[in-house]
Design an enzyme around this catalytic site. Sequence first.
Site, PDB file in Angstrom:
ATOM      1  N   LYS B  95       1.014  -1.165   0.172  1.00 30.67           N
ATOM      2  CA  LYS B  95      -0.304  -0.007  -0.148  1.00 30.67           C
ATOM      3  C   LYS B  95       0.823   1.182   0.018  1.00 30.67           C
ATOM      4  O   LYS B  95       1.671   1.833   1.014  1.00 30.67           O
ATOM      5  CB  LYS B  95      -1.213   0.384   1.161  1.00 30.67           C
ATOM      6  CG  LYS B  95      -1.509   1.104   1.287  1.00 30.67           C
ATOM      7  CD  LYS B  95      -2.462   1.129   1.998  1.00 30.67           C
ATOM      8  CE  LYS B  95      -2.817   3.155   2.377  1.00 30.67           C
ATOM      9  NZ  LYS B  95      -3.813   2.849   4.117  1.00 30.67           N
ATOM     10  N   GLY B 156      -8.760   8.508   9.160  1.00 33.77           N
ATOM     11  CA  GLY B 156      -9.049   9.051  10.442  1.00 33.77           C
ATOM     12  C   GLY B 156     -10.584   9.802  10.607  1.00 33.77           C
ATOM     13  O   GLY B 156     -10.252  10.019  11.499  1.00 33.77           O
ATOM     14  N   ALA B 182      -9.594   5.177   3.545  1.00 31.87           N
ATOM     15  CA  ALA B 182      -9.627   6.378   3.814  1.00 31.87           C
ATOM     16  C   ALA B 182     -10.817   7.448   4.360  1.00 31.87           C
ATOM     17  O   ALA B 182     -11.486   7.318   3.328  1.00 31.87           O
ATOM     18  CB  ALA B 182      -8.266   7.004   3.563  1.00 31.87           C
ATOM     19  N   GLY B 183     -10.949   7.289   5.652  1.00 35.99           N
ATOM     20  CA  GLY B 183     -11.903   8.383   5.854  1.00 35.99           C
ATOM     21  C   GLY B 183     -13.384   7.790   6.133  1.00 35.99           C
ATOM     22  O   GLY B 183     -14.762   7.862   6.660  1.00 35.99           O
ATOM     23  N   ALA B 204     -10.301   1.160   8.472  1.00 32.67           N
ATOM     24  CA  ALA B 204      -9.388   0.411   9.945  1.00 32.67           C
ATOM     25  C   ALA B 204     -10.390   1.618  11.034  1.00 32.67           C
ATOM     26  O   ALA B 204     -10.723   1.181  11.508  1.00 32.67           O
ATOM     27  CB  ALA B 204      -7.751   1.100   9.791  1.00 32.67           C
ATOM     28  N   SER B 205      -9.799   3.136  10.970  1.00 29.32           N
ATOM     29  CA  SER B 205     -10.242   3.416  12.770  1.00 29.32           C
ATOM     30  C   SER B 205     -11.860   3.250  12.177  1.00 29.32           C
ATOM     31  O   SER B 205     -11.926   3.267  13.417  1.00 29.32           O
ATOM     32  CB  SER B 205     -10.417   5.459  12.372  1.00 29.32           C
ATOM     33  OG  SER B 205      -8.842   5.358  11.945  1.00 29.32           O
TER      34      SER B 205
END
Lengths: 65, 256
Positions: B95, B156, B182-183, B204-205
């Site tokens: 990545k 995040g 992301a996001g 992830a987050s």
Amino acid sequence: MISVNGNPSDVAPGTTVTELLRMLDAPDRGVAVAIGGEVVARSAWGRTSIADEARVEVVMAVQGG
Amino acid sequence: MNIAGSDLDPLILGTGGFARLETLGEAIEVTGTSMVTVALRRMGVGGDSIQGSLMDVLGAHGVAVLPNTAGCYTARDAVRTAQLAREAFETDWLKLEVIGDERTLLPDAVELLAAAEELVDDGFTVLPYTTDDPVLARRLEDVGCAAIMPLGSPIGSGMGIRNPYNLALIREGTQLPVICDAGLGTASDAALAMELGCDGILVASAISRAHDPIAMARAFRAGVEAGRLARGAGRIPRRRYAEASTPDAGLPELSP
């Protein structure tokens, strides 16, 4: 003086990467090494000895996105 | 989804932010993911004892690892980090993340493209984390990347997909798998990404920092599935005015 991850160390010149990793108690997987900014291939760890004044980076797997 | 000849689950799980490795392991099971991201940091800095068993947990769950280059701000640093990752994880997959701004963590397009080109030439399977720019996506495809990973919003931030129109344009403009990275903040964001035609998501987050990460992992699984099914089903077009779903014919005359 050889530095490891930014800190002065008492690693003796001539120590191989394999020996260094054993001294650091590094896990088998998820570890990599660079000397003077150049990545040392895993296959070359056993025959790569660390010179005096070398800057060694030892990195390992951490959580990250 | 299929990337560079490998069949993968459409949900790629980022390992960042999980407070406990046990929770990460459970999230892997609940999402059914087949690939998770990992990072590299100096050994001996912060929680080696915890991180030491990260590879054991990932090994036990049988997932492939996708190393990232998080924290790199130049193509040069990203290439070096990629080389370290190849030795550490014995994989060519990457990545690729080259950041251009500390506050937003938005990608640096110029450095990203330069790093991607160099790494592809060096034999890496490059999955670039990129802005939601359809032109940059095409350039990344041209230099030989294996997938396009446009952001929904900053890393995040949980802001979801700020520009769905651009994700749709990226989808239309490339032959490569598109992974919304992301996001994402909640399961409906994952559904929207899939409805827009993304082949997968990277999260992830939104899971690891949720109040109940396992419940959110389950929700994301369902979101991905719902969005994928809806995309295949073909949504009705949007209209400005109503279209009755009940026929007028046969309406009884009820005025006195």
